[in-house]
Structure formats: C-alpha cells, structure tokens
Design a protein around this motif. Structure first.
Motif, PDB file in Angstrom:
ATOM      1  N   MET A 164       0.910  -1.337   0.287  1.00  0.00           N
ATOM      2  CA  MET A 164       0.004   0.084  -0.075  1.00  0.00           C
ATOM      3  C   MET A 164       0.627   1.057   0.410  1.00  0.00           C
ATOM      4  SD  MET A 164      -3.176  -0.973   3.041  1.00  0.00           S
ATOM      5  CE  MET A 164      -4.024  -2.333   2.237  1.00  0.00           C
ATOM      6  N   SER A 165       0.331   2.323  -0.669  1.00  0.00           N
ATOM      7  CA  SER A 165       0.869   3.290  -0.504  1.00  0.00           C
ATOM      8  C   SER A 165       0.766   4.375   0.392  1.00  0.00           C
ATOM      9  CB  SER A 165       0.734   4.290  -2.169  1.00  0.00           C
ATOM     10  OG  SER A 165       1.089   5.539  -2.093  1.00  0.00           O
ATOM     11  N   VAL A 166       1.732   5.122   1.527  1.00  0.00           N
ATOM     12  CA  VAL A 166       1.117   5.288   2.792  1.00  0.00           C
ATOM     13  C   VAL A 166       1.982   6.833   3.058  1.00  0.00           C
ATOM     14  CG1 VAL A 166       1.363   4.526   5.234  1.00  0.00           C
ATOM     15  CG2 VAL A 166       0.850   2.582   3.963  1.00  0.00           C
ATOM     16  N   HIS A 167       0.840   7.991   3.332  1.00  0.00           N
ATOM     17  CA  HIS A 167       1.261   9.194   3.759  1.00  0.00           C
ATOM     18  C   HIS A 167       3.091   8.582   4.186  1.00  0.00           C
ATOM     19  CE1 HIS A 167       1.058  13.414   3.665  1.00  0.00           C
ATOM     20  NE2 HIS A 167       0.667  13.854   2.721  1.00  0.00           N
TER      21      HIS A 167
ATOM     22  N   GLN B 155       6.456   4.383  -0.529  1.00  0.00           N
ATOM     23  CA  GLN B 155       6.407   5.319  -0.843  1.00  0.00           C
ATOM     24  C   GLN B 155       6.339   6.063  -2.099  1.00  0.00           C
ATOM     25  OE1 GLN B 155      10.145   6.057   1.051  1.00  0.00           O
ATOM     26  NE2 GLN B 155       9.745   5.926   2.537  1.00  0.00           N
ATOM     27  N   THR B 156       5.346   5.551  -2.732  1.00  0.00           N
ATOM     28  CA  THR B 156       5.573   6.445  -4.376  1.00  0.00           C
ATOM     29  C   THR B 156       4.164   7.079  -4.153  1.00  0.00           C
ATOM     30  OG1 THR B 156       4.274   4.221  -4.914  1.00  0.00           O
ATOM     31  CG2 THR B 156       6.324   4.152  -5.572  1.00  0.00           C
ATOM     32  N   VAL B 157       3.643   7.739  -4.955  1.00  0.00           N
ATOM     33  CA  VAL B 157       1.922   8.693  -4.600  1.00  0.00           C
ATOM     34  C   VAL B 157       1.267   8.007  -4.876  1.00  0.00           C
ATOM     35  CG1 VAL B 157       3.419  10.941  -5.023  1.00  0.00           C
ATOM     36  CG2 VAL B 157       2.491   9.403  -6.859  1.00  0.00           C
ATOM     37  N   LEU B 158       1.404   6.635  -5.309  1.00  0.00           N
ATOM     38  CA  LEU B 158       0.479   5.589  -5.480  1.00  0.00           C
ATOM     39  C   LEU B 158       1.204   4.706  -5.635  1.00  0.00           C
ATOM     40  CD1 LEU B 158      -0.913   7.733  -9.355  1.00  0.00           C
ATOM     41  CD2 LEU B 158      -1.970   7.720  -6.748  1.00  0.00           C
ATOM     42  N   SER B 159      -0.576   3.724  -5.361  1.00  0.00           N
ATOM     43  CA  SER B 159      -0.184   1.884  -6.049  1.00  0.00           C
ATOM     44  C   SER B 159      -1.243   1.198  -6.023  1.00  0.00           C
ATOM     45  CB  SER B 159      -0.404   1.257  -4.134  1.00  0.00           C
ATOM     46  OG  SER B 159      -1.306   1.182  -3.328  1.00  0.00           O
ATOM     47  N   ASP B 160      -0.941   0.345  -7.415  1.00  0.00           N
ATOM     48  CA  ASP B 160      -2.089  -0.284  -8.189  1.00  0.00           C
ATOM     49  C   ASP B 160      -2.136  -1.346  -8.381  1.00  0.00           C
ATOM     50  OD1 ASP B 160      -4.244  -0.743  -9.817  1.00  0.00           O
ATOM     51  OD2 ASP B 160      -3.802   0.959 -11.409  1.00  0.00           O
ATOM     52  N   GLN B 161      -2.450  -2.390  -7.309  1.00  0.00           N
ATOM     53  CA  GLN B 161      -1.607  -3.953  -7.234  1.00  0.00           C
ATOM     54  C   GLN B 161      -3.110  -4.803  -7.213  1.00  0.00           C
ATOM     55  OE1 GLN B 161       2.192  -4.936  -6.238  1.00  0.00           O
ATOM     56  NE2 GLN B 161       3.261  -2.464  -6.069  1.00  0.00           N
TER      57      GLN B 161
ATOM     58  N   ALA C 114      -5.846  -6.466  -6.435  1.00  0.00           N
ATOM     59  CA  ALA C 114      -6.962  -5.514  -6.061  1.00  0.00           C
ATOM     60  C   ALA C 114      -7.273  -4.303  -5.644  1.00  0.00           C
ATOM     61  CB  ALA C 114      -8.695  -7.231  -5.505  1.00  0.00           C
ATOM     62  N   CYS C 115      -6.240  -4.014  -5.039  1.00  0.00           N
ATOM     63  CA  CYS C 115      -5.959  -2.172  -3.905  1.00  0.00           C
ATOM     64  C   CYS C 115      -5.401  -1.472  -5.484  1.00  0.00           C
ATOM     65  CB  CYS C 115      -5.618  -3.735  -2.999  1.00  0.00           C
ATOM     66  SG  CYS C 115      -5.578  -1.816  -1.853  1.00  0.00           S
ATOM     67  N   GLN C 116      -6.247  -0.289  -5.213  1.00  0.00           N
ATOM     68  CA  GLN C 116      -5.394   0.926  -5.339  1.00  0.00           C
ATOM     69  C   GLN C 116      -5.572   1.775  -4.359  1.00  0.00           C
ATOM     70  OE1 GLN C 116      -8.055   2.207  -8.940  1.00  0.00           O
ATOM     71  NE2 GLN C 116      -6.511   1.341 -10.064  1.00  0.00           N
ATOM     72  N   THR C 117      -4.570   2.679  -3.860  1.00  0.00           N
ATOM     73  CA  THR C 117      -3.999   3.587  -2.843  1.00  0.00           C
ATOM     74  C   THR C 117      -3.328   4.690  -3.491  1.00  0.00           C
ATOM     75  OG1 THR C 117      -2.422   2.120  -1.943  1.00  0.00           O
ATOM     76  CG2 THR C 117      -4.430   1.515  -1.134  1.00  0.00           C
ATOM     77  N   ALA C 118      -3.986   5.942  -2.689  1.00  0.00           N
ATOM     78  CA  ALA C 118      -3.965   6.716  -2.590  1.00  0.00           C
ATOM     79  C   ALA C 118      -3.035   8.017  -1.886  1.00  0.00           C
ATOM     80  CB  ALA C 118      -4.231   7.906  -4.209  1.00  0.00           C
ATOM     81  N   SER C 119      -1.978   8.744  -2.123  1.00  0.00           N
ATOM     82  CA  SER C 119      -1.161   9.132  -0.236  1.00  0.00           C
ATOM     83  C   SER C 119      -1.500  10.472   0.053  1.00  0.00           C
ATOM     84  CB  SER C 119       0.719   8.794  -0.725  1.00  0.00           C
ATOM     85  OG  SER C 119       0.744  10.030  -1.617  1.00  0.00           O
ATOM     86  N   GLY C 120      -2.252  11.446  -0.749  1.00  0.00           N
ATOM     87  CA  GLY C 120      -2.720  12.001  -0.254  1.00  0.00           C
ATOM     88  C   GLY C 120      -3.849  12.624  -1.140  1.00  0.00           C
ATOM     89  N   ALA C 121      -4.277  13.249  -1.459  1.00  0.00           N
ATOM     90  CA  ALA C 121      -5.474  14.326  -2.599  1.00  0.00           C
ATOM     91  C   ALA C 121      -4.808  14.479  -3.789  1.00  0.00           C
ATOM     92  CB  ALA C 121      -6.491  15.352  -1.282  1.00  0.00           C
ATOM     93  N   ALA C 122      -4.020  14.846  -3.785  1.00  0.00           N
ATOM     94  CA  ALA C 122      -3.281  15.260  -5.248  1.00  0.00           C
ATOM     95  C   ALA C 122      -2.868  14.312  -5.738  1.00  0.00           C
ATOM     96  CB  ALA C 122      -1.949  16.172  -4.982  1.00  0.00           C
ATOM     97  N   ALA C 123      -2.521  12.949  -4.525  1.00  0.00           N
ATOM     98  CA  ALA C 123      -2.320  11.208  -5.713  1.00  0.00           C
ATOM     99  C   ALA C 123      -4.014  11.375  -5.877  1.00  0.00           C
ATOM    100  CB  ALA C 123      -2.003  10.921  -4.393  1.00  0.00           C
ATOM    101  N   VAL C 124      -4.847  11.782  -5.338  1.00  0.00           N
ATOM    102  CA  VAL C 124      -6.249  11.726  -5.500  1.00  0.00           C
ATOM    103  C   VAL C 124      -6.454  11.538  -6.408  1.00  0.00           C
ATOM    104  CG1 VAL C 124      -8.787  10.929  -5.095  1.00  0.00           C
ATOM    105  CG2 VAL C 124      -7.054  10.712  -3.062  1.00  0.00           C
ATOM    106  N   PHE C 125      -6.315  12.765  -6.696  1.00  0.00           N
ATOM    107  CA  PHE C 125      -6.822  13.031  -8.354  1.00  0.00           C
ATOM    108  C   PHE C 125      -5.519  13.044  -9.912  1.00  0.00           C
ATOM    109  CE2 PHE C 125      -6.462  17.024 -11.791  1.00  0.00           C
ATOM    110  CZ  PHE C 125      -7.847  17.592 -10.856  1.00  0.00           C
TER     111      PHE C 125
ATOM    112  N   VAL D  13       6.172   6.911  -9.097  1.00  0.00           N
ATOM    113  CA  VAL D  13       6.833   8.208  -8.619  1.00  0.00           C
ATOM    114  C   VAL D  13       6.662   8.758  -6.666  1.00  0.00           C
ATOM    115  CG1 VAL D  13       6.057  10.841  -8.743  1.00  0.00           C
ATOM    116  CG2 VAL D  13       5.798   9.165 -10.385  1.00  0.00           C
ATOM    117  N   ARG D  14       7.685   8.795  -6.535  1.00  0.00           N
ATOM    118  CA  ARG D  14       7.526   9.191  -5.306  1.00  0.00           C
ATOM    119  C   ARG D  14       7.116   9.848  -4.657  1.00  0.00           C
ATOM    120  NH1 ARG D  14      11.561   5.134  -2.971  1.00  0.00           N
ATOM    121  NH2 ARG D  14      11.822   6.601  -1.493  1.00  0.00           N
TER     122      ARG D  14
END
Length: 320
Positions: free
Chosen positions: A113-116, A134-140, A142-153, A186-187
């Motif tokens: 998981m990508s963790v802020h 420590q990347t802004v996103l993870s996509d592996q 069945a799971c997608q995680t984004a570390s913060g609001a800009a990463a969600v965008f 991207v980290r």
C-alpha cells in the motif's frame, strides 16, 4: 474532504468534456446519517454499504475515505458487503488515512500500500506485515491506494486516460491547472525538517546522511559514525547540514525521531513509554522533555487534545 472532492471533480469534468457519462459515483456509508469531514463539512451518503455491493450494483471500485482511527461500527457486516463486491469482480482501495480501516478489514492482506509519509510510522507499527510503498500511488492486484489528495487526483486522471484516452485526460488536467499526471512509480515528496526545501532538493551528502538517520530511529547512531559511513569528516557534515537546513545534524536527527514519535502519539495505539523506546530513547523522561521542547506540549496532552477535538468518532485531527 479534499480526497473525496479530488476523486469526484476530475471525473465530473471528464464527463463534461467528453459529452458523455463515462463515470458515475456514489457516497457510501454504513448508515443513513450525514458524515462529517475533518473540515466540519457534512456529506450525505447516497447508499448504505450493505445495499451497494454485489453483482447487481456493478460498482468497479470502492474506496475508503477516513481518518487513521476510522473503523466500522459493524465490521462483520461491512466486511461481508465488501467481500460481495470483490466476488463480483470489483476492486477496493483507499485514500490517505483510509488505508488504516482498509488494512484493519483484513481483505487486502499481502497487498502493498502507498502510505502518506505523515502516517508511515503509525501504519508500520500497527501493520508490520504490510509492505509500505513510498510512491504517491499503488495499483497492484485488487487494491489501489493514493497517499493524499493530489495523489487521488492523479489516480482519477489515470482512470480517465484508461477510459477516454490521453486527449480528454490532458484537457481535464488543464481545467484544474494540474501540471502533470503522476503514475504509480513516482515517489512522494518529503519536506526537509525546518526548511523550505523538499528532501530531493538537499545536497547529495546531506540527503545520504538523512537516509542513514532514517535507518537508525530505534537504535540511535553517533553523528561521527554517520559521517564515516558517507565518507565525510564530522566537521564537514556539520557545516553542510547548517548550510542546507540551518541546523546541526544532531538537532536534525532528533527532530526526525520526534517526528516519527509524534505520528505514533497522534495516530498509533502504543503507550507513551513504548513510543519512547521505539524512537530510541532509553529514558521516557528524556523523550518527554525533548517532545515538549519541539512541540510545546507533552505527548500525553497532545494525544488527549486530539481526542477532545473530534466532532465525531474519527473526525478532526491536529495538523502535523
């Protein structure tokens, strides 16, 4: 609130630009009551979670949006709904602090998981078995995680490109003056403590020393040993640190340890004494003294203040 709107707004704009309803979204909750964001703005759920999962709903994704101490009121019922969603071919993910209740569900065991960066220490303490990215996103898987609001965008722009192509994606990004689209490699950018620069803007030797510090949070290392490891004299390291950060390496190192301790105080569940040992203090009294010197409050009082500031069970948290 920023994470939620950062998910909805680019999808709304892409629909408008494309002239079609390529994307739809719903706000899900366990019950019918409006949900308070950390800014005190309330969002009314469209559907209950139990009613919105399964083959008949055809949801592609369910994303957790919550504070780090968020949890389900009825975990068994909620997990059953999410399992129906997964069996129907859906995917699950989380934004920012939402990774905590996602990990607590146990549904994404084994998924990195990508963790802020501001939650990393607390997340690692609670879920040592999960690989932290420590990347802004993870996509592996069945799971997608984004570390913060800009990463969600960024994540939503990636979805737009996959569905509508690069031209619509570029126009959507330009609508919001989002200068570029970041991918999963991207980290995250990290702030240099007490400095206006980000970590990647520091001189190479200073950055190397900080990496050594980061590996020795629990077992403190002498500054002279750090200098030797990166092939510098202690005097040169001292001068380089003061030029780059305005601080001595020892003070910077202590701030790193206190920063990790504060994450554990605010978002973790361990006792203050246990946290002191975790960040390398043999004396809890010395830890508490240094904590007060940096943050102007004792760790016990700051943890209590976080609890007293909540407007719902897991809403407002102090800023980092």
């Amino acid at each position: 609130m920023a994470c939620l709107t950062s998910a909805i707004e680019p999808l709304r704009a892409a629909n408008e630009i494309a002239g079609e309803e390529a994307f739809r979204w719903k706000i899900l909750a366990e019950g019918d009551a409006p949900i308070a964001s950390s800014a005190g703005v309330f969002f009314a759920p469209d559907l209950r979670l139990a009613e919105a999962t399964g083959p008949e709903t055809a949801l592609d994704h369910v994303f957790f949006v919550a504070s780090p101490d968020g949890c389900f009121e009825d975990p068994i019922k909620a997990n059953a709904a999410l399992q129906r969603h997964l069996r129907a071919g859906g995917r699950i993910g989380a934004f920012s602090g939402g990774i905590f209740p996602l990990a607590r569900s146990g549904l994404m065991a084994g998924q990195p998981m990508s963790v802020h960066w501001c939650y990393e220490a607390a997340f690692q303490a609670e879920f040592p078995e999960i690989d932290i990215l420590q990347t802004v996103l993870s996509d592996q898987g069945a799971c997608q995680t984004a570390s913060g609001a800009a990463a969600v965008f960024d994540l939503m722009l990636n979805h737009i490109e996959a569905r509508l192509g690069p031209a619509i994606t570029t126009e959507t990004a330009c609508w919001f003056q989002h200068p570029f689209v970041r991918g999963a490699s991207v980290r995250q950018k990290l702030p240099a403590l007490g400095n206006a620069a980000s970590h990647d803007m520091l001189p190479p030797k200073v950055a190397q020393a900080i990496e050594v510090f980061a590996r020795h949070i629990e077992e403190p290392i002498q500054i002279s040993a750090v200098a030797e490891e990166i092939h510098m004299s202690s005097r040169s390291l001292e001068r380089s640190f003061k030029r780059a950060t305005g601080q001595s390496p020892l003070k910077y190192y202590r701030q790193m340890r206190m920063k990790e301790a504060r994450q554990l105080v605010l978002y973790g569940r361990d006792s203050i004494t246990s946290i002191a040992y975790t960040v390398g203090y043999s004396s809890p009294a010395a830890f508490q003294r240094h904590y007060r010197e940096i943050y102007g409050i004792s760790p016990q009082k700051e943890r209590q203040a976080k609890t007293s500031l909540k407007i719902t069970d897991d809403s407002v948290l102090p800023s980092m």
